[in-house]
Design a protein around this motif. Structure first.
Motif, PDB file in Angstrom:
ATOM      1  N   GLY A   1     -32.969   0.649  42.719  1.00 30.01           N
ATOM      2  CA  GLY A   1     -32.665   1.716  42.245  1.00 30.01           C
ATOM      3  C   GLY A   1     -33.593   2.868  42.547  1.00 30.01           C
ATOM      4  N   ALA A   2     -34.719   2.643  42.997  1.00 32.41           N
ATOM      5  CA  ALA A   2     -35.727   3.874  43.436  1.00 32.41           C
ATOM      6  C   ALA A   2     -36.295   3.436  44.551  1.00 32.41           C
ATOM      7  CB  ALA A   2     -36.701   3.844  42.182  1.00 32.41           C
ATOM      8  N   PRO A   3     -37.105   4.589  45.323  1.00 33.07           N
ATOM      9  CA  PRO A   3     -37.722   4.503  46.399  1.00 33.07           C
ATOM     10  C   PRO A   3     -38.830   3.582  46.188  1.00 33.07           C
ATOM     11  CG  PRO A   3     -37.447   6.764  45.882  1.00 33.07           C
ATOM     12  CD  PRO A   3     -37.061   6.197  44.741  1.00 33.07           C
ATOM     13  N   LEU A   4     -39.193   2.704  47.375  1.00 35.24           N
ATOM     14  CA  LEU A   4     -40.298   1.705  47.295  1.00 35.24           C
ATOM     15  C   LEU A   4     -41.603   2.326  47.952  1.00 35.24           C
ATOM     16  CD1 LEU A   4     -40.178  -1.961  48.326  1.00 35.24           C
ATOM     17  CD2 LEU A   4     -41.409  -0.556  49.583  1.00 35.24           C
ATOM     18  N   SER A   5     -42.562   2.135  47.504  1.00 33.59           N
ATOM     19  CA  SER A   5     -43.827   2.629  48.070  1.00 33.59           C
ATOM     20  C   SER A   5     -44.352   1.478  48.447  1.00 33.59           C
ATOM     21  CB  SER A   5     -44.896   3.317  46.803  1.00 33.59           C
ATOM     22  OG  SER A   5     -44.895   2.248  45.812  1.00 33.59           O
ATOM     23  N   LEU A   6     -44.984   1.699  50.051  1.00 33.53           N
ATOM     24  CA  LEU A   6     -45.571   0.699  50.933  1.00 33.53           C
ATOM     25  C   LEU A   6     -46.847   1.101  51.092  1.00 33.53           C
ATOM     26  CD1 LEU A   6     -45.770  -1.691  52.656  1.00 33.53           C
ATOM     27  CD2 LEU A   6     -44.424  -0.432  54.292  1.00 33.53           C
ATOM     28  N   TYR A   7     -47.939   0.471  51.185  1.00 40.17           N
ATOM     29  CA  TYR A   7     -49.422   0.654  51.558  1.00 40.17           C
ATOM     30  C   TYR A   7     -49.572  -0.462  52.558  1.00 40.17           C
ATOM     31  CZ  TYR A   7     -54.554   1.079  51.614  1.00 40.17           C
ATOM     32  OH  TYR A   7     -55.884   0.904  51.827  1.00 40.17           O
ATOM     33  N   SER A   8     -49.963   0.053  54.023  1.00 42.20           N
ATOM     34  CA  SER A   8     -50.236  -0.927  55.055  1.00 42.20           C
ATOM     35  C   SER A   8     -51.604  -0.735  55.479  1.00 42.20           C
ATOM     36  CB  SER A   8     -49.188  -0.760  56.311  1.00 42.20           C
ATOM     37  OG  SER A   8     -49.494  -1.288  57.284  1.00 42.20           O
ATOM     38  N   LEU A   9     -52.615  -1.525  54.977  1.00 40.22           N
ATOM     39  CA  LEU A   9     -53.961  -1.073  55.223  1.00 40.22           C
ATOM     40  C   LEU A   9     -54.539  -1.895  56.381  1.00 40.22           C
ATOM     41  CD1 LEU A   9     -56.283  -3.497  53.422  1.00 40.22           C
ATOM     42  CD2 LEU A   9     -54.057  -3.375  52.242  1.00 40.22           C
ATOM     43  N   GLY A  10     -55.243  -0.808  57.194  1.00 43.37           N
ATOM     44  CA  GLY A  10     -55.915  -1.217  58.152  1.00 43.37           C
ATOM     45  C   GLY A  10     -55.061  -1.850  59.525  1.00 43.37           C
ATOM     46  N   THR A  11     -53.738  -1.253  59.424  1.00 46.40           N
ATOM     47  CA  THR A  11     -52.767  -1.757  60.489  1.00 46.40           C
ATOM     48  C   THR A  11     -52.677  -0.547  61.666  1.00 46.40           C
ATOM     49  OG1 THR A  11     -51.050  -1.085  59.159  1.00 46.40           O
ATOM     50  CG2 THR A  11     -51.478  -3.283  59.064  1.00 46.40           C
ATOM     51  N   ALA A  12     -53.870  -0.518  62.160  1.00 48.49           N
ATOM     52  CA  ALA A  12     -53.865   0.370  63.442  1.00 48.49           C
ATOM     53  C   ALA A  12     -53.045   1.695  63.164  1.00 48.49           C
ATOM     54  CB  ALA A  12     -53.248  -0.180  64.635  1.00 48.49           C
ATOM     55  N   GLU A  13     -52.212   2.118  64.086  1.00 46.86           N
ATOM     56  CA  GLU A  13     -51.427   3.298  64.053  1.00 46.86           C
ATOM     57  C   GLU A  13     -50.155   3.128  62.846  1.00 46.86           C
ATOM     58  OE1 GLU A  13     -49.925   1.565  68.027  1.00 46.86           O
ATOM     59  OE2 GLU A  13     -51.712   1.311  66.707  1.00 46.86           O
ATOM     60  N   GLY A  14     -50.078   1.995  62.490  1.00 49.19           N
ATOM     61  CA  GLY A  14     -49.269   1.733  61.342  1.00 49.19           C
ATOM     62  C   GLY A  14     -47.726   1.893  61.729  1.00 49.19           C
ATOM     63  N   THR A  15     -47.390   1.270  62.731  1.00 47.57           N
ATOM     64  CA  THR A  15     -45.998   1.450  63.361  1.00 47.57           C
ATOM     65  C   THR A  15     -45.051   1.012  62.368  1.00 47.57           C
ATOM     66  OG1 THR A  15     -47.060   1.112  65.712  1.00 47.57           O
ATOM     67  CG2 THR A  15     -44.867   0.849  65.234  1.00 47.57           C
ATOM     68  N   MET A  16     -45.368  -0.430  61.629  1.00 42.51           N
ATOM     69  CA  MET A  16     -44.434  -0.790  61.012  1.00 42.51           C
ATOM     70  C   MET A  16     -43.978   0.115  59.754  1.00 42.51           C
ATOM     71  SD  MET A  16     -44.041  -4.622  58.947  1.00 42.51           S
ATOM     72  CE  MET A  16     -43.981  -4.315  57.374  1.00 42.51           C
TER      73      MET A  16
ATOM     74  N   ASN B   1     -39.871   2.108  70.109  1.00 38.99           N
ATOM     75  CA  ASN B   1     -40.264   3.442  70.438  1.00 38.99           C
ATOM     76  C   ASN B   1     -41.344   4.089  69.774  1.00 38.99           C
ATOM     77  OD1 ASN B   1     -38.195   3.425  72.523  1.00 38.99           O
ATOM     78  ND2 ASN B   1     -36.582   3.922  70.780  1.00 38.99           N
ATOM     79  N   ARG B   2     -41.803   3.451  68.757  1.00 41.53           N
ATOM     80  CA  ARG B   2     -42.918   4.157  67.988  1.00 41.53           C
ATOM     81  C   ARG B   2     -44.372   3.654  68.063  1.00 41.53           C
ATOM     82  NH1 ARG B   2     -39.722   7.547  68.283  1.00 41.53           N
ATOM     83  NH2 ARG B   2     -38.583   8.767  66.337  1.00 41.53           N
ATOM     84  N   GLN B   3     -44.382   2.417  69.009  1.00 44.26           N
ATOM     85  CA  GLN B   3     -45.648   1.826  69.139  1.00 44.26           C
ATOM     86  C   GLN B   3     -46.712   2.686  69.609  1.00 44.26           C
ATOM     87  OE1 GLN B   3     -45.148  -2.231  70.763  1.00 44.26           O
ATOM     88  NE2 GLN B   3     -43.491  -2.751  69.352  1.00 44.26           N
ATOM     89  N   GLY B   4     -47.864   2.534  69.360  1.00 43.31           N
ATOM     90  CA  GLY B   4     -49.154   3.218  70.021  1.00 43.31           C
ATOM     91  C   GLY B   4     -49.831   2.022  70.841  1.00 43.31           C
ATOM     92  N   PHE B   5     -51.137   2.518  71.125  1.00 48.04           N
ATOM     93  CA  PHE B   5     -51.724   1.667  72.220  1.00 48.04           C
ATOM     94  C   PHE B   5     -52.423   0.391  71.385  1.00 48.04           C
ATOM     95  CE2 PHE B   5     -52.517   5.949  73.982  1.00 48.04           C
ATOM     96  CZ  PHE B   5     -51.792   5.813  75.332  1.00 48.04           C
ATOM     97  N   PHE B   6     -52.662   0.558  70.371  1.00 46.83           N
ATOM     98  CA  PHE B   6     -53.434  -0.704  69.747  1.00 46.83           C
ATOM     99  C   PHE B   6     -52.336  -1.569  69.269  1.00 46.83           C
ATOM    100  CE2 PHE B   6     -55.555  -3.520  67.036  1.00 46.83           C
ATOM    101  CZ  PHE B   6     -56.937  -3.468  67.542  1.00 46.83           C
ATOM    102  N   ASP B   7     -51.171  -1.314  69.032  1.00 44.03           N
ATOM    103  CA  ASP B   7     -50.145  -2.449  68.617  1.00 44.03           C
ATOM    104  C   ASP B   7     -49.660  -3.173  69.751  1.00 44.03           C
ATOM    105  OD1 ASP B   7     -49.780  -2.367  66.047  1.00 44.03           O
ATOM    106  OD2 ASP B   7     -47.802  -1.502  65.968  1.00 44.03           O
ATOM    107  N   GLN B   8     -49.639  -2.368  71.161  1.00 40.16           N
ATOM    108  CA  GLN B   8     -49.383  -3.072  72.026  1.00 40.16           C
ATOM    109  C   GLN B   8     -50.321  -4.051  72.633  1.00 40.16           C
ATOM    110  OE1 GLN B   8     -47.875  -0.603  75.742  1.00 40.16           O
ATOM    111  NE2 GLN B   8     -47.953   1.145  74.124  1.00 40.16           N
ATOM    112  N   HIS B   9     -51.840  -3.792  72.367  1.00 45.15           N
ATOM    113  CA  HIS B   9     -52.782  -5.025  72.676  1.00 45.15           C
ATOM    114  C   HIS B   9     -52.639  -5.864  71.528  1.00 45.15           C
ATOM    115  CE1 HIS B   9     -57.002  -6.199  73.118  1.00 45.15           C
ATOM    116  NE2 HIS B   9     -56.822  -6.432  71.553  1.00 45.15           N
ATOM    117  N   TYR B  10     -52.229  -5.799  70.320  1.00 41.80           N
ATOM    118  CA  TYR B  10     -52.247  -6.700  69.245  1.00 41.80           C
ATOM    119  C   TYR B  10     -51.219  -7.532  69.591  1.00 41.80           C
ATOM    120  CZ  TYR B  10     -51.727  -8.418  64.266  1.00 41.80           C
ATOM    121  OH  TYR B  10     -51.465  -9.187  63.294  1.00 41.80           O
ATOM    122  N   HIS B  11     -49.899  -6.978  69.708  1.00 40.75           N
ATOM    123  CA  HIS B  11     -48.666  -7.814  69.910  1.00 40.75           C
ATOM    124  C   HIS B  11     -48.910  -8.796  71.338  1.00 40.75           C
ATOM    125  CE1 HIS B  11     -46.656  -4.934  66.939  1.00 40.75           C
ATOM    126  NE2 HIS B  11     -47.013  -6.174  66.532  1.00 40.75           N
ATOM    127  N   GLY B  12     -49.435  -8.364  72.005  1.00 40.25           N
ATOM    128  CA  GLY B  12     -49.917  -8.922  73.077  1.00 40.25           C
ATOM    129  C   GLY B  12     -50.771 -10.086  73.144  1.00 40.25           C
TER     130      GLY B  12
END
Length: 312
Positions: free
Chosen positions: A96-111, A61-72
């Motif tokens: 025991g603490a929040p996890l910080s995640l950096y997703s670099l260059g991954t289009a709209e950052g859906t994940m 439900n959160r995917q944008g346009f580029f992710d659809q292109h990429y996953h296809g």
């Protein structure tokens, strides 16, 4: 980092933000490169777990346009991303603490966006892309909780930039987990400096995951995998003329910036105490995926402090 100015100048000349900029902007805006139908994760390739099903539903439900292109375009990358997100979520919940995640260059950052929203703040994420069109998709469902977005290429996200932005200042101490998903190959084949630069953002004891497309030792093997991708998978989502257009406009340039597995291993080995290599080959029959072959190699040495996984 020694040679930083030269590295930044090299990245500034990268095709991702120069000759390929038009392709990425148009695709991220949904004006071109859209599949004839939206890729949907194949439940047969995912564990039968209610938590994962809910995560996959929100991701869809959160995917944008580029992710659809990429996953296809990439065989079963959608299912792999869902499994990866599931693993990150379970890892975050075990801490025991929040996890910080950096997703670099991954289009709209859906994940990353999905994980931050789904976890209720157990995962705090940052995504980046040079395209404002991707930021628009990132914000399409309202300002996502616990997720941030930097509009710019990965090499322009320095510690000074993080510290000067009130939204991003919380990341100046680094990230517990960094994901690079086929980003480096859009700039240059200089994996040694690319890995070194981004590793500056990784906390001590952190995990760096690389998802890369590699040059093959035997170019005939590389070409066979391209045929499998184009005719066994990609043809389900794109007409042949679109597949041919992308070959001409993008893939040749991207190939020039791909590295071999050995080159990538050397770059990772220079920064990490331990790294794993996971290679998957997909076998297809009558257009459907069968059991895949995989190879996992663990290398341990006496160097620094982090862990890395290379996914092929």
């Amino acid at each position: 980092m020694r040679g930083l100015d030269d590295f930044l100048a090299e990245c500034d000349q990268g095709p991702r933000i120069n000759e390929l900029a038009g392709f990425f902007a148009s695709t991220a805006a949904g004006k071109s490169g859209m599949p004839v139908r939206k890729p949907v994760a194949d439940a047969r390739l995912l564990p039968g777990d209610e938590l994962l099903r809910d995560l996959v539903d929100l991701h869809a439900n959160r995917q944008g346009f580029f992710d659809q292109h990429y996953h296809g375009s990439i065989p079963y990358r959608l299912e792999e991303e869902c499994r990866m997100a599931y693993a990150v979520l379970k890892y975050a919940r075990s801490r025991g603490a929040p996890l910080s995640l950096y997703s670099l260059g991954t289009a709209e950052g859906t994940m990353a966006r999905t994980l931050s929203e789904f976890s209720g703040g157990q995962i705090v994420s940052l995504s980046c892309s040079p395209n404002p069109e991707n930021y628009k998709s990132f914000m399409a469902y309202g300002e996502p909780p616990h997720a941030e977005f930097f509009i710019g290429p990965f090499h322009r996200l320095t510690k000074d930039v993080l510290g000067s932005d009130r939204r991003l200042a919380k990341f100046t101490q680094g990230f517990d987990l960094i994901l690079e998903d086929t980003t480096f190959q859009m700039y240059s084949p200089n994996r040694l400096k690319q890995v070194e630069f981004v590793t500056q953002h990784l906390k001590k004891g952190g995990i760096f995951v690389f998802v890369e497309k590699f040059r093959a030792v035997d170019e005939r093997d590389y070409q066979r995998r391209e045929y499998q991708k184009d005719y066994g998978f990609k043809a389900r989502y794109f007409p042949q003329e679109e597949i041919d257009r992308k070959k001409t406009a993008v893939l040749g340039t991207m190939f020039n910036n791909e590295a071999t597995l050995e080159e990538m291993a050397r770059a990772v080995r220079a920064q990490f105490k331990r790294h794993d290599v996971e290679q998957r080959q997909f076998l297809q029959s009558r257009g459907e995926q069968q059991q895949g072959k995989s190879r996992s190699v663990r290398v341990t040495d006496a160097r620094p402090r982090h862990s890395a996984r290379i996914c092929l």
